[in-house]
Design an enzyme around this catalytic site. Structure first.
Site, mmCIF file in Angstrom:
data_model
loop_
_atom_site.group_PDB
_atom_site.id
_atom_site.type_symbol
_atom_site.label_atom_id
_atom_site.label_comp_id
_atom_site.label_asym_id
_atom_site.label_seq_id
_atom_site.Cartn_x
_atom_site.Cartn_y
_atom_site.Cartn_z
ATOM 1 N N ASP A 193 29.865 52.840 36.848
ATOM 2 C CA ASP A 193 30.527 52.628 38.153
ATOM 3 C C ASP A 193 29.788 53.295 39.297
ATOM 4 O O ASP A 193 30.409 53.607 40.308
ATOM 5 C CB ASP A 193 31.929 53.271 38.160
ATOM 6 C CG ASP A 193 32.975 52.401 37.531
ATOM 7 O OD1 ASP A 193 32.653 51.261 37.206
ATOM 8 O OD2 ASP A 193 34.117 52.878 37.387
ATOM 9 N N CYS A 243 42.037 32.767 26.751
ATOM 10 C CA CYS A 243 43.386 32.950 27.310
ATOM 11 C C CYS A 243 44.255 31.735 27.002
ATOM 12 O O CYS A 243 45.484 31.844 26.899
ATOM 13 C CB CYS A 243 43.318 33.129 28.829
ATOM 14 S SG CYS A 243 42.727 34.744 29.353
ATOM 15 N N CYS A 271 50.045 37.711 32.221
ATOM 16 C CA CYS A 271 49.639 38.740 33.190
ATOM 17 C C CYS A 271 49.978 38.301 34.620
ATOM 18 O O CYS A 271 50.439 39.108 35.431
ATOM 19 C CB CYS A 271 48.161 39.082 33.046
ATOM 20 S SG CYS A 271 47.058 37.665 33.156
ATOM 21 N N CYS A 300 47.344 44.950 44.677
ATOM 22 C CA CYS A 300 47.229 45.481 43.310
ATOM 23 C C CYS A 300 47.571 46.972 43.287
ATOM 24 O O CYS A 300 46.989 47.774 44.026
ATOM 25 C CB CYS A 300 45.816 45.234 42.777
ATOM 26 S SG CYS A 300 45.548 46.000 41.173
HETATM 27 S S1 SF4 Z 1 47.912 38.020 29.457
HETATM 28 FE FE1 SF4 Z 1 46.428 37.197 30.946
HETATM 29 S S2 SF4 Z 1 44.467 37.929 30.246
HETATM 30 FE FE2 SF4 Z 1 45.866 38.137 28.515
HETATM 31 S S3 SF4 Z 1 45.647 36.227 27.350
HETATM 32 FE FE3 SF4 Z 1 47.338 35.961 28.785
HETATM 33 S S4 SF4 Z 1 46.383 35.021 30.566
HETATM 34 FE FE4 SF4 Z 1 44.721 35.908 29.375
HETATM 35 S S1 SF4 Z 2 49.294 45.308 40.118
HETATM 36 FE FE1 SF4 Z 2 47.102 45.112 39.609
HETATM 37 S S2 SF4 Z 2 46.844 46.305 37.713
HETATM 38 FE FE2 SF4 Z 2 49.051 45.969 37.988
HETATM 39 S S3 SF4 Z 2 49.545 44.132 36.838
HETATM 40 FE FE3 SF4 Z 2 49.052 43.470 38.911
HETATM 41 S S4 SF4 Z 2 46.874 43.017 38.918
HETATM 42 FE FE4 SF4 Z 2 47.300 44.217 37.065
#
Ligand code: SF4
Ligand code: SF4
Length: 314
Positions: free
Chosen positions: A134, A189, A195, A215
């Site tokens: 990083d 995915c 997510c 985020c």
């Molecule tokens: S949670 Fe998000 S990153 Fe994980 S498999 Fe499902 S779509 Fe893909």
């Molecule tokens: S806020 Fe950011 S780190 Fe938290 S779930 Fe959403 S994208 Fe992911």
């Protein structure tokens, strides 16, 4: 230096990386990642990088490691698992992201990468290289994908089929040739959108990019400002970082705990009550977190985070 590709050495190098604790190691030829030029530019022009203006600067250097390290031939990309089943206390306690539980990963990984550089030197004394965690304008995730470590999940984090997504990346740019890995081309995915659906602030776009301005990880770590009022109640008690999009990912269902003691949550922090966090003095903040990633945030901003996390947790 243009050594002929030594497959046996490449195997030895991977074995050595595993021996010193890396969970993943792959090799990619140094090149310009031209396909990322427009992506970075569009992302930053749309302002999705928040106040991280540097992400839109030095684009040519960011996409081409040969500008960063003249003579570069290869990138060695490593992954170090930081998954843990350990959790902080109970309800109302400001949550810290798993990645920040222990000692600042930059230090831990840098030491291991430098061991790899020494190992290469011991066999190829004329070689040279630089290690990065990083710390330079390098597209770490893109290089992780190039070196076969994984694919971009819809949350934009790299996922590896064997160990999931809770791993840190480290990179060595070197002037030796290696037996290269194939980039991960598949999207594993599938139709999952967990997510995206469960992100507390709706920060995940449907093109594998994140609106950093929403985020929680960015807002509680990188942003110079306080968490905006309209997002405070969405923190769900988080004070430093956010693991939600990774926690809900099916590819992390079978993640195994890391084997790096430096990443353990210190017992004193694990036992802190909500009151202890609220009353954390500047002196104790320094004592407890000077070696942790948390210590990169100023005391005042961190205490703002604690307050916001406490409001959202109550
Ligand atoms: S949670 Fe998000 S990153 Fe994980 S498999 Fe499902 S779509 Fe893909
Ligand atoms: S806020 Fe950011 S780190 Fe938290 S779930 Fe959403 S994208 Fe992911």
């Amino acid at each position: 230096m243009n050594t002929s590709v030594d497959k046996t050495f490449s195997v030895l190098l991977k074995e050595y990386a595993a021996e010193i604790g890396f969970d993943l190691c792959g090799f990619a030829p140094a090149r310009s990642l031209d396909e990322h030029r427009a992506i970075i530019s569009n992302w930053t022009v749309s302002g999705l990088n928040g106040d991280m203006a540097y992400l839109g600067q030095n684009i040519e250097k960011r996409i081409d490691p040969r500008i960063l390290v003249p003579g570069a031939r290869s990138l060695i990309v490593t992954g170090l698992n930081y998954f843990t089943e350990k959790k902080q206390g109970g309800n109302g306690i400001p949550k810290i992201s798993k990645y920040a539980y222990g000692i600042n990963y930059h230090h831990v990984i840098k030491i291991k990468l430098n061991k790899i550089l020494n190992f290469i030197k011991s066999i190829h004394p004329e070689s040279s290289g630089k290690s990065f965690v990083d710390s330079a304008p390098l597209l770490e995730k893109a290089w992780g994908r190039e070196a076969g470590l994984g694919w971009y999940g819809k949350h934009s984090v790299l996922i590896n089929k064997k160990i999931g997504s809770f791993f840190f990346l480290g990179i060595i740019v070197t002037n030796i040739d290696l037996d290269y890995d194939q980039p991960e081309k598949e999207d594993h995915c599938g139709t999952c959108t967990l997510c995206i659906d469960l992100c507390p602030t709706g920060a995940i776009n449907n093109n594998r990019t994140i609106d950093t301005r929403r985020c929680v990880a960015y807002l509680t770590l990188e942003s110079k400002a306080q968490v905006p009022d309209d997002l405070v109640m969405k923190l769900e008690g988080r004070a430093f970082g956010c693991d939600k999009c990774q926690d809900v990912c099916p590819w992390n269902k079978n993640s195994k705990p890391h084997k790096t003691p430096e990443f353990d949550l210190p017992a004193e922090v694990e036992l802190m009550t909500a009151e202890d966090w609220k009353n954390l003095s500047r002196k104790d903040y320094k004592r407890l977190f000077k070696e942790s990633a948390i210590g990169r945030r100023s005391y005042c901003r961190f205490m703002d985070n604690i307050e916001a996390a406490s409001i959202s947790a109550s």
